[in-house]
Enzyme design. Structure first.
Site, PDB file in Angstrom:
ATOM      1  N   CYS A   6      73.636 108.858  32.352  1.00 45.81           N
ATOM      2  CA  CYS A   6      73.698 109.515  31.034  1.00 45.81           C
ATOM      3  C   CYS A   6      73.626 111.015  31.202  1.00 45.81           C
ATOM      4  O   CYS A   6      74.592 111.727  31.055  1.00 45.81           O
ATOM      5  CB  CYS A   6      72.530 109.042  30.166  1.00 45.81           C
ATOM      6  SG  CYS A   6      72.390 107.290  30.055  1.00 45.81           S
ATOM      7  N   THR A  54      79.716 105.539  25.898  1.00 46.56           N
ATOM      8  CA  THR A  54      79.625 106.991  25.711  1.00 46.56           C
ATOM      9  C   THR A  54      80.938 107.672  26.099  1.00 46.56           C
ATOM     10  O   THR A  54      81.393 107.536  27.231  1.00 46.56           O
ATOM     11  CB  THR A  54      78.491 107.550  26.580  1.00 46.56           C
ATOM     12  OG1 THR A  54      77.287 106.846  26.237  1.00 46.56           O
ATOM     13  CG2 THR A  54      78.288 109.031  26.342  1.00 46.56           C
ATOM     14  N   VAL A  58      72.905  97.823  28.329  1.00 45.34           N
ATOM     15  CA  VAL A  58      73.147  98.013  26.886  1.00 45.34           C
ATOM     16  C   VAL A  58      73.564  96.683  26.268  1.00 45.34           C
ATOM     17  O   VAL A  58      72.955  96.202  25.308  1.00 45.34           O
ATOM     18  CB  VAL A  58      74.247  99.071  26.640  1.00 45.34           C
ATOM     19  CG1 VAL A  58      74.534  99.200  25.141  1.00 45.34           C
ATOM     20  CG2 VAL A  58      73.847 100.417  27.223  1.00 45.34           C
ATOM     21  N   ARG A  98      72.404 104.946  40.577  1.00 48.34           N
ATOM     22  CA  ARG A  98      73.603 105.679  40.146  1.00 48.34           C
ATOM     23  C   ARG A  98      73.356 107.187  40.042  1.00 48.34           C
ATOM     24  O   ARG A  98      72.417 107.616  39.380  1.00 48.34           O
ATOM     25  CB  ARG A  98      74.105 105.140  38.810  1.00 48.34           C
ATOM     26  CG  ARG A  98      74.884 103.842  38.948  1.00 48.34           C
ATOM     27  CD  ARG A  98      75.312 103.296  37.615  1.00 48.34           C
ATOM     28  NE  ARG A  98      74.176 102.725  36.890  1.00 48.34           N
ATOM     29  CZ  ARG A  98      74.339 102.068  35.744  1.00 48.34           C
ATOM     30  NH1 ARG A  98      75.535 101.952  35.191  1.00 48.34           N
ATOM     31  NH2 ARG A  98      73.300 101.533  35.125  1.00 48.34           N
ATOM     32  N   THR A 152      80.982 104.219  31.332  1.00 46.41           N
ATOM     33  CA  THR A 152      81.958 105.320  31.400  1.00 46.41           C
ATOM     34  C   THR A 152      81.412 106.324  32.421  1.00 46.41           C
ATOM     35  O   THR A 152      80.784 107.320  32.055  1.00 46.41           O
ATOM     36  CB  THR A 152      82.141 105.990  30.017  1.00 46.41           C
ATOM     37  OG1 THR A 152      80.830 106.269  29.473  1.00 46.41           O
ATOM     38  CG2 THR A 152      82.867 105.084  29.053  1.00 46.41           C
TER      39      THR A 152
HETATM   40  N1  SAJ Z   1      64.824 114.569  34.694  1.00 47.87           N
HETATM   41  C1  SAJ Z   1      64.320 115.784  35.151  1.00 47.87           C
HETATM   42  N2  SAJ Z   1      63.481 116.489  34.347  1.00 47.87           N
HETATM   43  C2  SAJ Z   1      63.128 116.040  33.101  1.00 47.87           C
HETATM   44  C3  SAJ Z   1      63.643 114.809  32.645  1.00 47.87           C
HETATM   45  C4  SAJ Z   1      64.496 114.085  33.464  1.00 47.87           C
HETATM   46  O1  SAJ Z   1      64.625 116.211  36.262  1.00 47.87           O
HETATM   47  O2  SAJ Z   1      62.350 116.714  32.422  1.00 47.87           O
HETATM   48  C5  SAJ Z   1      65.752 113.824  35.545  1.00 47.87           C
HETATM   49  C6  SAJ Z   1      65.303 112.402  35.827  1.00 47.87           C
HETATM   50  O3  SAJ Z   1      64.547 112.325  36.992  1.00 47.87           O
HETATM   51  C7  SAJ Z   1      66.642 111.682  35.987  1.00 47.87           C
HETATM   52  C8  SAJ Z   1      67.549 112.420  35.042  1.00 47.87           C
HETATM   53  O4  SAJ Z   1      66.961 113.701  34.829  1.00 47.87           O
HETATM   54  O5  SAJ Z   1      67.122 111.827  37.295  1.00 47.87           O
HETATM   55  C9  SAJ Z   1      67.726 111.712  33.712  1.00 47.87           C
HETATM   56  O6  SAJ Z   1      66.445 111.399  33.258  1.00 47.87           O
HETATM   57  P1  SAJ Z   1      66.198 110.729  31.775  1.00 47.87           P
HETATM   58  O7  SAJ Z   1      64.747 110.591  31.587  1.00 47.87           O
HETATM   59  O8  SAJ Z   1      66.948 111.492  30.780  1.00 47.87           O
HETATM   60  O9  SAJ Z   1      66.746 109.267  31.988  1.00 47.87           O
HETATM   61  P2  SAJ Z   1      68.085 108.598  31.574  1.00 47.87           P
HETATM   62  O10 SAJ Z   1      69.249 109.126  32.312  1.00 47.87           O
HETATM   63  O11 SAJ Z   1      67.818 107.153  31.663  1.00 47.87           O
HETATM   64  O12 SAJ Z   1      68.281 109.035  30.067  1.00 47.87           O
HETATM   65  C10 SAJ Z   1      68.194 108.126  29.026  1.00 47.87           C
HETATM   66  C11 SAJ Z   1      69.254 108.614  28.104  1.00 47.87           C
HETATM   67  N3  SAJ Z   1      69.675 107.590  27.186  1.00 47.87           N
HETATM   68  C12 SAJ Z   1      70.982 107.594  26.807  1.00 47.87           C
HETATM   69  O13 SAJ Z   1      71.773 108.418  27.135  1.00 47.87           O
HETATM   70  C13 SAJ Z   1      71.419 106.496  25.944  1.00 47.87           C
HETATM   71  C14 SAJ Z   1      68.804 109.828  27.329  1.00 47.87           C
HETATM   72  O14 SAJ Z   1      69.525 109.920  26.095  1.00 47.87           O
HETATM   73  C15 SAJ Z   1      67.380 109.826  26.939  1.00 47.87           C
HETATM   74  O15 SAJ Z   1      67.046 111.152  26.529  1.00 47.87           O
HETATM   75  C16 SAJ Z   1      66.496 109.478  28.095  1.00 47.87           C
HETATM   76  O16 SAJ Z   1      66.900 108.159  28.524  1.00 47.87           O
HETATM   77  C17 SAJ Z   1      65.044 109.493  27.674  1.00 47.87           C
HETATM   78  O17 SAJ Z   1      64.761 109.988  26.578  1.00 47.87           O
HETATM   79  O18 SAJ Z   1      64.229 109.081  28.479  1.00 47.87           O
END
Ligand code: SAJ
Length: 422
Positions: free
Chosen positions: A265, A134, A26, A330, A99
């Protein structure tokens, strides 16, 4: 003393010195975007060692290596240790520290508390302090509110999506201030770098809650689809086909079943809101049950492996990061899954093309290679699978597809989550 007009003018003329506290996925891009606009930016990180590595151009955020070197050359960015005395000599402070969760899934605010204490000791006057980390509602005020006597305070939660091409410049930004002047200063500052509109809300607590809501919404919807996938498995229905059909309904947002939810997140934020809800004795059963559902997925995939595993088989887990094409371990559910394999005396090795093999070894797992396997487990669906699976999957290989990556049959059969191809 606060002098709104003076600080506003300095921001408008790009004369403010900006401190970015926390130089991860970030903070570092944010520092680059402000420095690119001609601001003097100082980054602050935990140790002098990390700071000097960054000053030598070492970039731990994929895709920003060249831009970091450029702002270092142009000398409008330096990295410093948080303990550095230069911290006091800034006008704006943007806090972008992690966080995370403690082992018991309770919020760990220790890093943010350290920063808050460090800033309080400065008794900052007429500064703009922004929390992007966050947190649950009321936390920004609890930890940083005392600074608002002589300075301005804003909360604007980060919304970065690691691994995607969306950057802080083109993601709509939610912002709430402890008072109107603080909000105006924050909006004026961010407008200097943002290409998207800003969403101003009533106060900092609303900004904090909106971030909790957007990520908890995602976690709970993933849990819902994981539940449906288990039913689909039982019924012999292809969950992906059902999702694609449901997607034709305007009010349905697709989520996909997987080996589990990880990252800093979606896995983490719902535990922050639950902690607050529990304190306020407001039951959030949907959230609680959704998190239990997501945490059950590594075991669900283990049960699939146990149906095919025989002692002496070569089992390869491909990908161990929390999501595809992101070298981030993580809270990765694949690590939990691998620990379960070990607990159940299943011999396996791990291959992840974007993770240093030493890190895999440090977790106590055997480093795998791209060679024929009896059971090929998709832990993380990195784009490199398309290149690598041919070396691993023979006509007798059973594929346990923890990410529903394969769309057609490979090997002997593909056992997905809510679907199978045989
Ligand atoms: N996942 C699933 N099924 C889904 C989507 C994700 O099992 O349909 C899993 C992923 O494999 C991962 C976890 O959930 O292990 C999180 O996936 P994510 O695509 O949400 O990735 P993040 O954690 O990088 O989420 C970020 C977040 N950004 C912030 O919090 C600032 C989130 O807000 C966003 O929604 C997300 O990116 C995004 O849109 O891709």
């Amino acid at each position: 003393m606060r002098n709104y007009q003076k600080l506003l003018n300095k921001i408008e003329k790009k004369q403010v010195k900006i401190a970015i506290i926390g130089l991860g996925y970030v903070g570092l891009p944010l520092a680059i975007f402000f420095a690119k606009r001609g601001f003097t930016v100082r980054g602050y990180t935990s140790t002098k060692t990390t700071a000097s590595l960054i000053n030598q151009g070492s970039c731990n955020v994929t895709g920003y290596e060249t831009r970091l070197k450029k702002i270092l050359q142009e000398k409008n960015f330096t990295a410093n240790a948080l303990s550095d005395t230069t911290l006091d000599d800034n006008d704006v402070y943007i806090i972008c520290v992690p966080t995370p969760l403690k082992k018991n899934n309770k919020p760990d605010l220790s890093i943010l508390q350290t920063v808050a204490k460090r800033l309080s000791r400065m008794h900052p006057a007429n500064r703009l302090i922004i929390n992007e980390s966050t947190v649950a509602p009321m936390t920004t005020k609890e930890l940083l509110g005392s600074l608002a006597c002589d300075s301005f305070l804003v909360c604007s939660p980060e919304r970065i999506d690691p691994g995607s091409n969306m950057t802080a410049e083109n993601i709509p930004k939610v912002i709430g201030g402890i008072d109107t002047e603080s909000l105006e200063l924050g909006v004026t500052l961010y407008k200097q770098i943002l290409k998207k509109p800003m969403i101003t809300v009533n106060d900092m607590e609303t900004a904090e809650l909106s971030k909790m809501l957007e990520n908890t919404y995602r976690a709970v919807n993933i849990a819902l689809i994981n539940e449906f996938a288990k039913l689909a498995d039982n019924l012999g229905i292809d969950i992906l086909e059902a999702i694609n059909a449901a997607k034709t309904k305007w009010s349905f947002q697709a989520h996909f079943p997987s080996i589990g939810v990880g990252g800093h997140c979606i896995k983490v934020d719902p535990y922050y809101i639950l902690e607050l809800a529990n304190k306020k004795q407001i039951p959030m059963k949907v959230v609680t049950d959704g998190l239990v559902e997501n945490e059950s997925m590594p075991t669900y995939v283990l049960e699939k492996v146990k149906k095919y595993y025989k002692r002496g088989m070569h089992v390869l887990v491909y990908g161990i990061t929390y999501k595809k094409n992101v070298a981030d371990l993580r809270e990765s559910p694949v690590i939990s899954f691998c620990n379960l394999l070990r607990q159940h005396m299943i011999d396996f090795s791990v291959y992840d093309p974007i993770v240093d093999a030493k890190k895999i070894e440090q977790m106590g797992f055997t480093i795998g290679r791209r060679k024929q396997a009896d059971i090929f487990i998709v832990g993380t669906d990195h784009k490199t699978i398309a290149r690598d699976y041919k070396h691993i999957v023979s006509k007798d290989t059973v594929v346990i597809d923890g990410r529903n990556y394969f769309q057609s049959k490979v090997g002997k059969k593909v056992i997905g989550i809510g679907r199978k191809i045989e």
